[in-house]
Design a protein around this motif. Structure first.
Motif, PDB file in Angstrom:
ATOM      1  N   GLU A 197      37.919  10.279  47.442  1.00 53.24           N
ATOM      2  CA  GLU A 197      38.703  11.096  46.524  1.00 53.24           C
ATOM      3  C   GLU A 197      40.011  11.560  47.166  1.00 53.24           C
ATOM      4  O   GLU A 197      41.041  11.683  46.490  1.00 53.24           O
ATOM      5  N   VAL A 198      39.967  11.830  48.476  1.00 50.24           N
ATOM      6  CA  VAL A 198      41.186  12.256  49.187  1.00 50.24           C
ATOM      7  C   VAL A 198      42.247  11.162  49.098  1.00 50.24           C
ATOM      8  O   VAL A 198      43.435  11.437  48.892  1.00 50.24           O
ATOM      9  N   LEU A 199      41.819   9.906  49.220  1.00 49.20           N
ATOM     10  CA  LEU A 199      42.768   8.790  49.179  1.00 49.20           C
ATOM     11  C   LEU A 199      43.357   8.570  47.791  1.00 49.20           C
ATOM     12  O   LEU A 199      44.384   7.895  47.645  1.00 49.20           O
ATOM     13  N   THR A 200      42.731   9.152  46.775  1.00 49.59           N
ATOM     14  CA  THR A 200      43.273   9.037  45.418  1.00 49.59           C
ATOM     15  C   THR A 200      44.108  10.268  45.044  1.00 49.59           C
ATOM     16  O   THR A 200      44.586  10.365  43.907  1.00 49.59           O
ATOM     17  N   GLY A 201      44.252  11.212  45.976  1.00 47.92           N
ATOM     18  CA  GLY A 201      45.110  12.367  45.729  1.00 47.92           C
ATOM     19  C   GLY A 201      44.386  13.662  45.486  1.00 47.92           C
ATOM     20  O   GLY A 201      45.039  14.688  45.216  1.00 47.92           O
ATOM     21  N   ASP A 202      43.043  13.666  45.562  1.00 55.96           N
ATOM     22  CA  ASP A 202      42.294  14.907  45.367  1.00 55.96           C
ATOM     23  C   ASP A 202      42.386  15.797  46.613  1.00 55.96           C
ATOM     24  O   ASP A 202      42.713  15.335  47.709  1.00 55.96           O
ATOM     25  N   ARG A 203      42.020  17.060  46.399  1.00 57.80           N
ATOM     26  CA  ARG A 203      41.958  17.980  47.548  1.00 57.80           C
ATOM     27  C   ARG A 203      40.795  17.591  48.451  1.00 57.80           C
ATOM     28  O   ARG A 203      39.699  17.289  47.970  1.00 57.80           O
ATOM     29  N   PRO A 204      41.008  17.617  49.772  1.00 59.55           N
ATOM     30  CA  PRO A 204      39.886  17.355  50.685  1.00 59.55           C
ATOM     31  C   PRO A 204      38.847  18.465  50.590  1.00 59.55           C
ATOM     32  O   PRO A 204      39.184  19.642  50.419  1.00 59.55           O
ATOM     33  N   ALA A 205      37.592  18.071  50.708  1.00 61.35           N
ATOM     34  CA  ALA A 205      36.493  19.031  50.790  1.00 61.35           C
ATOM     35  C   ALA A 205      35.825  18.854  52.149  1.00 61.35           C
ATOM     36  O   ALA A 205      35.492  17.735  52.546  1.00 61.35           O
ATOM     37  N   VAL A 206      35.672  19.961  52.873  1.00 58.99           N
ATOM     38  CA  VAL A 206      35.091  19.888  54.209  1.00 58.99           C
ATOM     39  C   VAL A 206      33.933  20.872  54.322  1.00 58.99           C
ATOM     40  O   VAL A 206      33.889  21.883  53.625  1.00 58.99           O
ATOM     41  N   ALA A 207      32.998  20.534  55.206  1.00 55.70           N
ATOM     42  CA  ALA A 207      31.869  21.414  55.503  1.00 55.70           C
ATOM     43  C   ALA A 207      31.894  21.735  56.989  1.00 55.70           C
ATOM     44  O   ALA A 207      31.978  20.833  57.823  1.00 55.70           O
ATOM     45  N   GLU A 208      31.819  23.007  57.309  1.00 53.05           N
ATOM     46  CA  GLU A 208      31.851  23.414  58.718  1.00 53.05           C
ATOM     47  C   GLU A 208      30.518  23.082  59.383  1.00 53.05           C
ATOM     48  O   GLU A 208      29.448  23.434  58.885  1.00 53.05           O
ATOM     49  N   ILE A 209      30.572  22.415  60.520  1.00 50.82           N
ATOM     50  CA  ILE A 209      29.389  22.024  61.270  1.00 50.82           C
ATOM     51  C   ILE A 209      29.481  22.631  62.673  1.00 50.82           C
ATOM     52  O   ILE A 209      30.496  22.509  63.341  1.00 50.82           O
ATOM     53  N   GLY A 210      28.401  23.242  63.140  1.00 51.06           N
ATOM     54  CA  GLY A 210      28.404  23.809  64.485  1.00 51.06           C
ATOM     55  C   GLY A 210      27.787  25.193  64.501  1.00 51.06           C
ATOM     56  O   GLY A 210      27.222  25.643  63.503  1.00 51.06           O
ATOM     57  N   PRO A 211      27.818  25.875  65.626  1.00 51.97           N
ATOM     58  CA  PRO A 211      28.629  25.539  66.805  1.00 51.97           C
ATOM     59  C   PRO A 211      27.939  24.561  67.753  1.00 51.97           C
ATOM     60  O   PRO A 211      26.716  24.483  67.798  1.00 51.97           O
TER      61      PRO A 211
END
Length: 486
Positions: free
Chosen positions: A78-92
């Motif tokens: 979806e990011v490559l089509t122009g959508d906003r990136p969605a991220v998930a925090e992983i860690g610590p």
């Protein structure tokens, strides 16, 4: 005779009370005891063999931990089509950090000292949520760097793009935590290395930074001026930087943030030099706080440290190239990171322009979790607790000649953030508590004397009232004449 003696004692107590109070007030106003304490502290807090300050500086006793949090991209297509990136925090993913000073050499009659500060990181599974083998999907930093570097050369860009398509190299990459941190062999860089022999085809966010140092430092010892204690004089043989476009921005100011001078006031601005950020920055007093029951001042970098040129004109020199300024809360460090399009910020774009938060789904900036803080004991300058929090981002844009960028929006894309933290250990806290207690007693001696003077004054008043009381009445028998009349 007895009455005279009593009066003499009473008036002596009264005079002593007045003298004690006057003397105590004079001592408070002159600050004799406080100045004596401060003079002793200034003598002790110096970088020279035999002092506690030198021992703590050479090999800090409190354990330092480095925590890494990664942002896993959940919608790459979806990011490559122009959508906003969605991220998930992983860690610590937590590492114990060892950072002794080495190759120590005193200079200029003990007024300066040179040293290197190698850092070694040891993974702590019991303090981590996952292992170094966990897979993370993130921006392909080597590919983005190459595309940005050659986007103005159509022929070379076309060849690189064709190679990337043949090898299925795209805007995103999936690698383990260990690889992303400490390095892996990148196929695109390896191919380019055939034409650029000196090119290192390994990449990692902390590549070559484990068990290594960031160059030699020369520090002031504080022997001539206590405020110069542990202040950086030179780094890598230079007294100033050369990356930025103004002398002010190129200045090397303050300490390396591991130590500070004693007798800190709330009105001070504390300066620090960070090689991670390739610049100096500063912090100001926020509030009083207790750490293990010991008083400390909390200092934090104000928002104007990373503010945009329109908010803080002094930051004009950090716009690279000149005039190319980012929004508030960001710092373009590509000039000191081998031209990689790396942009630093606070985690989750804390204190940055709201635009950067809204561009990425999953950003949740919080002061208590994402602010850099320094809790310092004001008497000794000892760092009681600290948390350095920085986020690594990559500038991403659509480059038409590289089909790998698709229709991606122009973004500051978060990759990961770190939390380098330390809390004073119990043994050090006990030693410091003894120093603070002694300091409180010494400084408060005049006030104790005032209290003693007031107490003697009360005793004087009681004795005066007792001695001036009514004469005892004689009994009827005592009032009879000694000789009766005949």
């Amino acid at each position: 005779m007895i009455i005279t003696f009593r009066l003499c004692c009473t008036y002596s107590i009264g005079v002593l009370s007045i003298v004690t109070i006057i003397l105590s007030i004079a001592l408070v106003l002159s600050g004799v005891f406080q100045n004596a304490l401060y003079s002793r502290i200034k003598e002790e807090v110096v970088l020279k063999n035999g002092t506690e300050a030198f021992k703590a500086w050479e090999n800090p006793p409190p354990p330092v931990y480095m925590q890494f949090y990664f942002f896993n991209v959940t919608n790459p297509k979806e990011v490559l089509t122009g959508d906003r990136p969605a991220v998930a925090e992983i860690g610590p993913y937590t590492y114990r950090e060892f950072r002794p000073m080495q190759e120590i050499n005193f200079l200029d009659n003990g007024t300066k000292v040179s040293a290197v500060n190698p850092k070694t990181y040891v993974f702590q599974p019991n303090m981590s949520r996952g292992s170094e083998d966990d897979l993370i999907r993130t921006i392909n930093i080597p590919a983005v760097t190459v595309m940005e570097k050659f986007k103005g050369h159509p022929v070379i860009s076309g060849l690189i793009s064709a190679y990337m398509r043949s090898q299925n190299v795209g805007l995103f990459v999936t690698r383990t935590i260990g690889e992303l941190l400490w390095g892996y062999e990148d196929e695109l860089l390896k191919a380019l290395a055939k034409f650029v022999p000196d090119l290192d085809y390994h990449f990692g966010l902390f590549y070559k930074m484990n068990a290594s140092n960031d160059g030699e430092y020369v520090f002031f010892t504080g022997q001539q001026n206590y405020k110069d204690f542990a202040r950086v004089f030179e780094w890598q043989g230079q007294r100033s930087l050369s990356w930025w476009s103004t002398d002010e921005c190129n200045m090397i100011n303050g300490t390396n943030a591991a130590a500070f001078h004693p007798i800190i006031t709330k009105g001070e601005t504390l300066y620090m030099f960070s090689s991670d950020l390739c610049r100096s920055l500063y912090a100001r007093y926020e509030k009083d706080i207790l750490v293990r029951g010991i008083p400390a001042y909390r200092f934090v970098p104000p928002s104007e440290v990373f503010a945009n040129l329109s908010v803080n004109p002094a930051n004009a020199g950090f716009c690279v190239p000149a005039g190319n300024c980012l929004g508030s809360g960001l710092l373009n460090v590509s000039v000191c990171k081998q031209d990689a399009p790396i942009i630093m910020s606070s985690p989750h774009f804390y204190q940055a322009d709201e635009k950067y938060v809204e561009d990425i789904i999953g950003m949740k900036p919080r002061k208590e979790s994402h602010e850099t803080v320094l809790d310092i004991n004001p008497l000794t300058g000892i760092l009681m607790r600290a948390a350095k929090r920085l986020q690594v981002n990559v500038f991403v844009e659509k480059i038409p000649i590289f089909s790998q960028t698709g229709n991606v929006k122009t973004l500051v894309f978060p990759v990961m953030y770190l939390n380098e933290s330390v809390v004073v250990d119990e043994d050090s806290a006990k030693k410091l508590q003894a120093v603070v207690t002694m300091g409180n007693v010494v400084v408060n001696i005049p006030f104790i004397m005032i209290g003693l003077g007031i107490l003697m004054g009360v005793v004087f008043m009681v004795l005066m009232c007792w001695q001036r009381g009514p004469e005892p009445q004689a009994s009827p028998a005592e009032r009879q004449p000694l000789l009766g009349s005949s």
